[in-house]
Motif scaffolding. Structure first.
Motif, short mmCIF file in Angstrom:
data_model
loop_
_atom_site.label_atom_id
_atom_site.label_comp_id
_atom_site.label_asym_id
_atom_site.label_seq_id
_atom_site.Cartn_x
_atom_site.Cartn_y
_atom_site.Cartn_z
N ALA A 593 -10.66 -8.87 -106.72
CA ALA A 593 -10.39 -8.70 -105.29
C ALA A 593 -9.74 -9.95 -104.71
CB ALA A 593 -11.68 -8.38 -104.55
N CYS A 595 -9.58 -10.67 -101.59
CA CYS A 595 -10.24 -11.13 -100.36
C CYS A 595 -11.26 -12.24 -100.63
CB CYS A 595 -10.91 -9.96 -99.65
SG CYS A 595 -11.96 -8.97 -100.73
N CYS A 596 -11.93 -12.19 -101.79
CA CYS A 596 -12.98 -13.16 -102.09
C CYS A 596 -12.74 -13.93 -103.39
CB CYS A 596 -14.34 -12.47 -102.14
SG CYS A 596 -14.40 -11.06 -103.30
N ASN A 597 -11.75 -13.50 -104.19
CA ASN A 597 -11.40 -14.19 -105.43
C ASN A 597 -12.62 -14.61 -106.27
OD1 ASN A 597 -8.67 -14.00 -105.08
ND2 ASN A 597 -8.41 -16.04 -104.24
N ILE A 604 -21.41 -10.71 -108.93
CA ILE A 604 -20.32 -9.79 -108.59
C ILE A 604 -20.80 -8.35 -108.57
CG2 ILE A 604 -18.37 -11.21 -109.35
CD1 ILE A 604 -18.54 -9.80 -112.07
N HIS A 617 -15.66 -7.66 -106.63
CA HIS A 617 -15.88 -8.54 -105.48
C HIS A 617 -17.08 -9.44 -105.75
CE1 HIS A 617 -13.38 -6.16 -102.53
NE2 HIS A 617 -13.64 -5.19 -103.41
N THR A 618 -17.16 -10.55 -105.02
CA THR A 618 -18.40 -11.33 -105.02
C THR A 618 -19.45 -10.54 -104.25
OG1 THR A 618 -17.76 -12.50 -103.00
CG2 THR A 618 -17.16 -13.54 -105.09
N CYS A 621 -19.15 -10.93 -100.51
CA CYS A 621 -17.81 -10.81 -99.93
C CYS A 621 -17.89 -10.26 -98.51
CB CYS A 621 -16.96 -9.88 -100.79
SG CYS A 621 -15.33 -9.51 -100.07
N ASN A 623 -15.90 -8.62 -96.85
CA ASN A 623 -15.28 -7.31 -96.66
C ASN A 623 -16.11 -6.16 -97.22
OD1 ASN A 623 -12.85 -8.07 -95.35
ND2 ASN A 623 -12.08 -8.87 -97.29
N LEU A 624 -17.21 -6.46 -97.91
CA LEU A 624 -17.99 -5.39 -98.52
C LEU A 624 -18.57 -4.44 -97.48
CD1 LEU A 624 -19.93 -6.96 -101.52
CD2 LEU A 624 -17.88 -5.58 -101.51
N LYS A 723 -13.90 -17.90 -98.87
CA LYS A 723 -14.14 -16.55 -99.41
C LYS A 723 -13.69 -15.46 -98.45
CE LYS A 723 -17.98 -17.39 -102.58
NZ LYS A 723 -19.33 -16.96 -102.96
N ALA A 727 -7.53 -9.24 -97.99
CA ALA A 727 -7.06 -8.78 -99.30
C ALA A 727 -5.60 -8.39 -99.22
CB ALA A 727 -7.89 -7.59 -99.74
#
Length: 727
Positions: A593, A595-597, A604, A617-618, A621, A623-624, A723, A727
């Motif tokens: 992802a 957005c959070c790399n 994850i 994703h982390t 994150c 955006n989750l 973070k 994205a």
């Protein structure tokens, strides 16, 4: 189906029974031109084809009111001007009978031979399918025509002659259709004529397209050129007289012709360079035809001695011909009153190719220049077949061809001195694919003129390009944003689609195995009868297709597992789920992802996106929260223990605003064995500056080492990992 018409007696074509004097005159002219190069028996077969076509089209009229047969006769006249063979002329006379009448390909083959029938079929449009849009139908027909053209170039010559006459009689068509046909001609058929070296036809199609797309601008420009013609013609005539007097003093015998820039060329120059009409000075020019190549260069020297050349305006298309075989020397001279005049210098053979292109094959068969043009044309036609084989649809094929139609304007050299022609704006990636597909697929870096350069560098004429490859490298999707050639674009897309399918299949198999394991069943123990029953129910051909659908998110592994075992499709119970291990090298089916790399060491989670595969994703994150949906879309994932690759991560530092601080930060990052992908400076204050880096690290331990190094820089006030990126 219409009854087969009897073969007429062997005689020249006679006027139809209609008392149309214009058609009778046209037919008389046509027959006279046939006699200049065809044998009597061939003329008789052409005459029979006219009678056959006239009978088939009887009662049909064009929108203008003219008998329909006048159109195929005009198309055939154009081919006769190129001295095309009897098969092509017959096909031109019959090119619309399969579309507009009940005549079949078999009837044409029986009457006039298989060759003529194949040519007619190649030009004929496909029937439009139900629910097919106009654009899709056009793409399908264009694809069919180009593939027929790849087998026999006469197909496209007939089609171009057909399009020329349609454009010449377009005034009778309603305005919306007129503009659509003109735009299609400008975007597709004119470039094809150019690619085949049919210069006269190319210019004519451009002019007619411009006239119908922008009628007001065309009329205004036409009027302005007529008004300027008297003033500027006098200057050009002076230059011409001076050239005619000067060349014999150098021992040069030449034919000198005046030429006027086309309206579309003037209009395009005004638009591209933001000029007014009065600022476009090179409306008129001269063309000089001499006996041989050495005399071309001698004439160039003589002209440069007569008038000063404009620096940077000399082009040698004799030493390096255009991709369509065009050869000439181009130079621009400053004549009397400071008016520039473009001069073209060429031999008679070059002039033949420049005007008639690939059609010169039938006009000047013994000319070696024509043989070379035939070879280049054959190579281009074969490249069309290659493009078609890698395209997923006719629309995609048409898109590739449109890119390929714009003649290469950049000429670069391989390390061994071979010249490669590429479209203007091409990059080393285009060059790599032009050399060989494998070179393109394994490309990792390049040197231009012995200097290391970025792969997105725009190539210039004369550049010497060297491609550096690596055995395990593969195309980067980002290349599609800057490659220019159709070959490079189609090959990159083909590789990425293949890679995505393979990676998705492997991932889907792992996901299904995990889902079956959750309900106490091993994938390896599923028997063939169970699979066959499931595949039949789903209407799918193979297990691989099921795995691929799971991998790209079209199917849910939990649902497939339960259907395989004929169970309910409820989600698995919490706490029983196993984990999928992530290496980061799975390919396009597993994406990190943006957005959070996440990097190895981060907790994850995975989310199955329909059509995208698994996105990692982390667990924290930001955006989750926006992405949370049905529980079965989420997959438990974890990093594999030993991962050997680099991952991108973003950090942000607040630093004191002092000279050399950026260099210190870069040195600290390099000392920690990390690469800088991107750096941005923002929010600059009097005493502080915010600096953001995108780095490559192997895992969280590596990142921690980088951050420790940065904290030792005295100017660093605060530093943290980012973070919360979009994205």
């Amino acid at each position: 189906m219409a009854a087969r018409r009897p073969h007429p007696p062997a005689q020249a074509a006679q006027p139809p029974r209609s008392p149309d004097q214009a058609l009778a005159s046209q037919l008389e002219r046509f027959n006279a031109r046939l006699g200049t190069y065809l044998k009597p028996e061939e003329i008789a077969r052409v005459g029979a084809a006219f009678v056959f076509g006239d009978a088939a089209h009887r009662g049909q009229f064009r929108v203008s009111g003219a008998p329909y047969i006048s159109h195929p006769l005009s198309v055939a006249e154009t081919l006769v001007g190129w001295h095309l063979d009897a098969h092509a002329v017959i096909a031109a006379l019959l090119h619309d009978v399969m579309e507009d009448t009940a005549i079949t390909k078999t009837q044409i083959a029986d009457q006039f031979g298989k060759t003529a029938a194949e040519l007619v079929d190649g030009v004929s449009k496909l029937d439009r399918l139900e629910n097919q849009t106009l654009e899709e139908a056009q793409a399908e027909n264009f694809s069919k025509m180009l593939l027929a053209m790849a087998r026999d170039v006469r197909v496209i010559l007939i089609k171009l002659a057909d399009r020329l006459h349609n454009m010449q009689t377009l005034d009778a068509v309603r305005p919306e259709k007129r503009r659509r046909i003109a735009r299609e001609t400008l975007e597709i058929y004119a470039p094809i004529a150019n690619r085949l070296g049919l210069n006269f036809l190319f210019r004519e199609l451009q002019e007619l397209s411009f006239k119908h797309i922008n009628p007001m601008r065309y009329r205004v420009l036409e009027k302005a050129v007529k008004a300027a013609r008297g003033n500027r013609r006098g200057v050009v005539d002076k230059i011409r007289e001076a050239v005619e007097t000067h060349l014999p003093t150098w021992g040069i015998k030449a034919e000198i012709m005046g030429r006027e820039k086309h309206l579309f060329g003037i209009y395009r120059k005004m638009r591209e360079k933001h000029l007014t009409f009065s600022q476009v000075l090179d409306i008129y020019g001269l063309r000089i035809v001499v006996k041989d190549v050495p005399t071309c260069y001698l004439a160039l020297g003589a002209l440069h001695a007569l008038y000063n050349p404009v620096p940077g305006k000399f082009k040698d298309y004799i030493a390096i011909p255009k991709a369509n075989g065009y050869q000439s020397l181009h130079t621009t001279l400053i004549g009397p009153y400071g008016m520039p005049v473009e001069i073209q210098i060429r031999t008679q053979e070059m002039h033949n190719v420049a005007e008639s292109g690939v059609a010169s094959h039938w006009l000047y068969k013994d000319d070696p220049a024509i043989s070379e043009l035939q070879r280049k044309t054959h190579m281009w036609l074969q490249s069309l077949l290659e493009l078609q084989s890698t395209a997923d649809s006719s629309s995609e094929f048409l898109e590739h061809v449109k890119v390929d139609l714009f003649i290469g304007e950049v000429y670069v050299f391989t390390p061994k001195g071979k010249i490669i022609a590429l479209p203007k704006g091409s990059t080393p990636v285009d060059f790599a694919y032009a050399v060989h597909t494998d070179i393109g697929n394994r490309c990792v870096a390049c040197r231009i003129n012995l200097e290391p350069m970025s792969l997105r560098t725009e190539l210039r004429n004369g550049d010497r390009v060297e491609i550096i490859t690596a055995p395990h490298a593969s195309p980067n999707p980002a290349w599609l944003t800057y490659v220019r050639s159709a070959r490079a674009r189609s090959r990159i897309r083909h590789f990425l689609k293949t890679q995505q399918t393979e990676a998705a299949t492997h991932l889907g198999e792992r996901l299904l195995a995990r889902a079956l394991d959750e309900i106490g069943q091993a994938l390896s123990k599923m028997d063939k009868a169970t699979w066959d029953k499931f595949l039949k129910t789903e209407g799918t051909r193979s297990r691989k297709e099921i795995y691929t659908d799971i991998g790209i998110g079209k199917r849910l592994a939990a649902v497939v597992a339960r259907r395989l075992l004929a169970k309910e499709t409820s989600a698995p119970e919490a706490g029983k789920a196993g984990s999928i291990t992530i290496r980061g090298t799975e390919g396009m089916a597993v994406q990190i992802a943006g957005c959070c790399n996440p990097i190895p060491g981060d907790p994850i989670v995975g989310l199955i996106h329909k059509g995208q595969g698994l996105v990692v994703h982390t667990h924290d994150c930001p955006n989750l929260a926006k992405l949370r949906g049905d529980r079965v879309d989420w997959i438990n994932v974890e990093w594999e223990a030993d991962i050997d690759r680099l991952f991108e991560v973003s950090i942000q530092a607040l630093v004191q605003n002092r000279r050399g601080v950026l260099a210190k930060l870069a040195a600290a990052i390099a000392e920690a064995q990390s690469n800088i992908i991107d750096v941005r400076v923002a929010d600059k204050q009097d005493t502080t500056t915010t600096v953001s880096f995108t780095l490559e690290v192997s895992n969280r331990v590596h990142l921690a080492r980088v951050l420790r190094n940065l904290r030792t820089v005295p100017e660093v006030m605060r530093i943290a990992r980012l973070k919360d990126r979009k994205a």
